[in-house]
Design a protein around this motif. Sequence first.
Motif, PDB file in Angstrom:
ATOM      1  N   ALA A  91       0.826  -1.199   0.000  1.00 50.72           N
ATOM      2  CA  ALA A  91       0.000   0.000   0.000  1.00 50.72           C
ATOM      3  C   ALA A  91       0.863   1.254   0.000  1.00 50.72           C
ATOM      4  CB  ALA A  91      -0.937  -0.005   1.208  1.00 50.72           C
ATOM      5  N   TYR A  92       1.900   1.238   0.869  1.00 47.20           N
ATOM      6  CA  TYR A  92       2.779   2.395   0.933  1.00 47.20           C
ATOM      7  C   TYR A  92       3.561   2.535  -0.382  1.00 47.20           C
ATOM      8  CZ  TYR A  92       5.881   5.846   3.060  1.00 47.20           C
ATOM      9  OH  TYR A  92       6.588   6.999   3.353  1.00 47.20           O
ATOM     10  N   ALA A  93       4.002   1.418  -0.915  1.00 53.16           N
ATOM     11  CA  ALA A  93       4.734   1.473  -2.186  1.00 53.16           C
ATOM     12  C   ALA A  93       3.849   2.006  -3.301  1.00 53.16           C
ATOM     13  CB  ALA A  93       5.259   0.081  -2.537  1.00 53.16           C
ATOM     14  N   ASN A  94       2.567   1.656  -3.285  1.00 54.15           N
ATOM     15  CA  ASN A  94       1.640   2.155  -4.308  1.00 54.15           C
ATOM     16  C   ASN A  94       1.527   3.669  -4.228  1.00 54.15           C
ATOM     17  OD1 ASN A  94      -0.283   2.277  -6.330  1.00 54.15           O
ATOM     18  ND2 ASN A  94      -1.980   1.739  -4.967  1.00 54.15           N
ATOM     19  N   ASP A  95       1.427   4.193  -3.009  1.00 55.23           N
ATOM     20  CA  ASP A  95       1.345   5.651  -2.857  1.00 55.23           C
ATOM     21  C   ASP A  95       2.616   6.326  -3.372  1.00 55.23           C
ATOM     22  OD1 ASP A  95      -1.137   5.355  -1.739  1.00 55.23           O
ATOM     23  OD2 ASP A  95      -0.400   5.362   0.339  1.00 55.23           O
ATOM     24  N   ILE A  96       3.752   5.712  -3.080  1.00 53.79           N
ATOM     25  CA  ILE A  96       5.016   6.299  -3.547  1.00 53.79           C
ATOM     26  C   ILE A  96       5.071   6.336  -5.070  1.00 53.79           C
ATOM     27  CG2 ILE A  96       7.511   5.949  -3.604  1.00 53.79           C
ATOM     28  CD1 ILE A  96       7.309   4.829  -0.781  1.00 53.79           C
ATOM     29  N   VAL A  97       4.620   5.247  -5.708  1.00 55.49           N
ATOM     30  CA  VAL A  97       4.656   5.181  -7.178  1.00 55.49           C
ATOM     31  C   VAL A  97       3.775   6.258  -7.781  1.00 55.49           C
ATOM     32  CG1 VAL A  97       3.983   3.777  -9.160  1.00 55.49           C
ATOM     33  CG2 VAL A  97       5.289   2.760  -7.288  1.00 55.49           C
ATOM     34  N   LEU A  98       2.572   6.426  -7.260  1.00 54.33           N
ATOM     35  CA  LEU A  98       1.645   7.417  -7.822  1.00 54.33           C
ATOM     36  C   LEU A  98       2.143   8.835  -7.601  1.00 54.33           C
ATOM     37  CD1 LEU A  98      -1.804   5.838  -6.838  1.00 54.33           C
ATOM     38  CD2 LEU A  98      -0.636   5.781  -9.041  1.00 54.33           C
ATOM     39  N   GLN A  99       2.796   9.071  -6.475  1.00 52.47           N
ATOM     40  CA  GLN A  99       3.296  10.415  -6.195  1.00 52.47           C
ATOM     41  C   GLN A  99       4.520  10.757  -7.059  1.00 52.47           C
ATOM     42  OE1 GLN A  99       3.970  10.765  -1.986  1.00 52.47           O
ATOM     43  NE2 GLN A  99       1.798  10.484  -1.450  1.00 52.47           N
ATOM     44  N   LEU A 100       5.356   9.747  -7.333  1.00 54.70           N
ATOM     45  CA  LEU A 100       6.591  10.000  -8.078  1.00 54.70           C
ATOM     46  C   LEU A 100       6.438   9.840  -9.592  1.00 54.70           C
ATOM     47  CD1 LEU A 100       9.200   8.240  -5.766  1.00 54.70           C
ATOM     48  CD2 LEU A 100       8.634  10.665  -5.899  1.00 54.70           C
ATOM     49  N   LEU A 101       5.310   9.361 -10.065  1.00 55.58           N
ATOM     50  CA  LEU A 101       5.128   9.151 -11.516  1.00 55.58           C
ATOM     51  C   LEU A 101       5.150  10.495 -12.225  1.00 55.58           C
ATOM     52  CD1 LEU A 101       4.651   6.950 -13.641  1.00 55.58           C
ATOM     53  CD2 LEU A 101       2.184   7.327 -13.358  1.00 55.58           C
ATOM     54  N   ALA A 102       6.101  10.676 -13.133  1.00 61.37           N
ATOM     55  CA  ALA A 102       6.321  11.982 -13.768  1.00 61.37           C
ATOM     56  C   ALA A 102       5.209  12.337 -14.743  1.00 61.37           C
ATOM     57  CB  ALA A 102       7.671  11.979 -14.482  1.00 61.37           C
ATOM     58  N   ASN A 103       4.760  11.400 -15.566  1.00 63.14           N
ATOM     59  CA  ASN A 103       3.771  11.679 -16.614  1.00 63.14           C
ATOM     60  C   ASN A 103       2.716  10.601 -16.575  1.00 63.14           C
ATOM     61  OD1 ASN A 103       2.393  12.595 -18.826  1.00 63.14           O
ATOM     62  ND2 ASN A 103       3.900  11.891 -20.330  1.00 63.14           N
ATOM     63  N   PRO A 104       1.710  10.758 -15.707  1.00 66.45           N
ATOM     64  CA  PRO A 104       0.716   9.686 -15.573  1.00 66.45           C
ATOM     65  C   PRO A 104      -0.118   9.456 -16.832  1.00 66.45           C
ATOM     66  CG  PRO A 104       0.047  11.649 -14.337  1.00 66.45           C
ATOM     67  CD  PRO A 104       1.444  11.888 -14.801  1.00 66.45           C
ATOM     68  N   LYS A 105      -0.236  10.477 -17.704  1.00 65.86           N
ATOM     69  CA  LYS A 105      -1.027  10.282 -18.919  1.00 65.86           C
ATOM     70  C   LYS A 105      -0.250   9.544 -20.009  1.00 65.86           C
ATOM     71  CE  LYS A 105      -4.030  14.306 -18.252  1.00 65.86           C
ATOM     72  NZ  LYS A 105      -4.546  15.550 -18.860  1.00 65.86           N
TER      73      LYS A 105
END
Length: 535
Positions: A91-105
């Motif tokens: 869960a924590y890793a998922n939050d980190i990935v979404l926060q650090l993703l540079a270009n989600p689109k």
Amino acid sequence: MASATDTARAERPKRRSSLSWLPGTRLGRLIIALNVLGLAILVSGALVLNELRRGLVEARIDSLTTQGELMASIIEQAATVGEPAPAMDAAYANDIVLQLLANPKGQRARLFDAQGNVVADSDWVLDRVEMKILPPARSRGEDKGGLRLDLQMPRQEQPTPESARRALDAELRRALRGEHVSGLRRTGGGDRVVSVSIPIQHVQAVLGVLTLEARDVDEIIARERMALIPFILIAVAVTLISSLLLNRLIAQPVRRLARAADRVRQARARAISLPDLADRDDELGDLTRSLEDMTHALSERMDAIESFAADVAHEIRNPLTSLRSAVETLELVKDPAARDRLLGILKNDVQRLDRLVTDISNASRLDAELSRDQPKLVDLERLIFDVVALYDATLKPGDVRVRFQSAGGMEPVTVMGREGPLGQIFRNLIDNARSFSPPGDEVTVSLYRLKDEVLATVSDNGPGIPPENLETVFERFYTSRPKGAAFGGNSGLGLSIARQIAEAHGGTLRAENRLGAGDKVIGALFSLTLPGAGS
């Protein structure tokens, strides 16, 4: 004597082509340059775009790798729990990935645990699903008995979700072994993505795998293909222009030359005249000038044949007229002495006709003999010696002797030419000199070596040549005999034939008088100059 046209052509300056550094001729270089130019434009465009595509993909891989290593390092530091057996807090890793993703689109991030199960996916949060365009609907007639009758050619196998899943599984297996995996692969919908899989490691233990995918590869390739279209259009335009130029510069002029040649053949014209093509400074201009020169030479040859035929008819008509008069008078003459004189006239006229026919035959065959025989090395000293020996072998009391004065030296005097016609020059000159020499006198043939030439002279002790006739003696059927000489003993073709042969060998033949004390004429001298064998 050269014409004004020939002189102008000889003095025409040659323009230097800007493509002279290419091999071949001017027109050949133009053809090569135009066709290679179009191909070079297309190839250079393709190479540039291929390099651009490769550079963009590599740059995208480097960018995703840097981003993925940073995210994997943060996850390993912040989302790792448990000692001594570490585990990843999904869960924590998922939050980190979404926060650090540079270009989600434009990117997709997925997190897998140590068993390869998906624990996080950026598409879940964005409610993004993969779409695939369905094939067009079929009419009812296309299905029969629940079976589809496919009459099309077999298509190349398209990517399927199963094949995409296998490719992703293979990438995951390598990443779970601790490898950094990057490259291009296809999704289930057939789209190409740049994929980077980074293992999340705590010391030596692999806790999971972070996969980053860039989905804009097809858009980049499509833009590159659109960028290639101008290069293709330019290459096609250059090819079309070169084809039109080749048609205008080669096909049409050649067609004009063919039609001009047909006009010469059908209308029996004397020469081809295409001044606009003759002014061109390329192979077609050379061909046109050569054809014009050839037809001009043929026209001159036809004029010469007509003039020669007229001269022959005139020369033969004189002895024929004399023969006819003598034959008609012979029947009326009863005096034996007068009949003997008429028979002598008949004999002389027959001999004159025989000599005329022989010399005319030799003159008419001369061009054919000169064009048929190939030049070769001729020992001029030996040739003259053989000719003089023939006169010595047939010498009779009271005849004019022939003496040969050789050039001397150890090396032979050689020229490039045809032995038969060269021998005829000396026979004609010797016969002419003997006919003007007193009985029992001597004709001298001399041979000299010059720097780059060979000089042969034939001299006699006769009355010489009138100064105004030093050139006239070489004209056809010209004879100038001193008083008391036998009429009809010469046809007037010998010297003309000799000069024609000399000029065909690149030499000259001229006449002059030999002068003694007080500038008194003591004989004639004919000088033959020929290029040496090394010239």
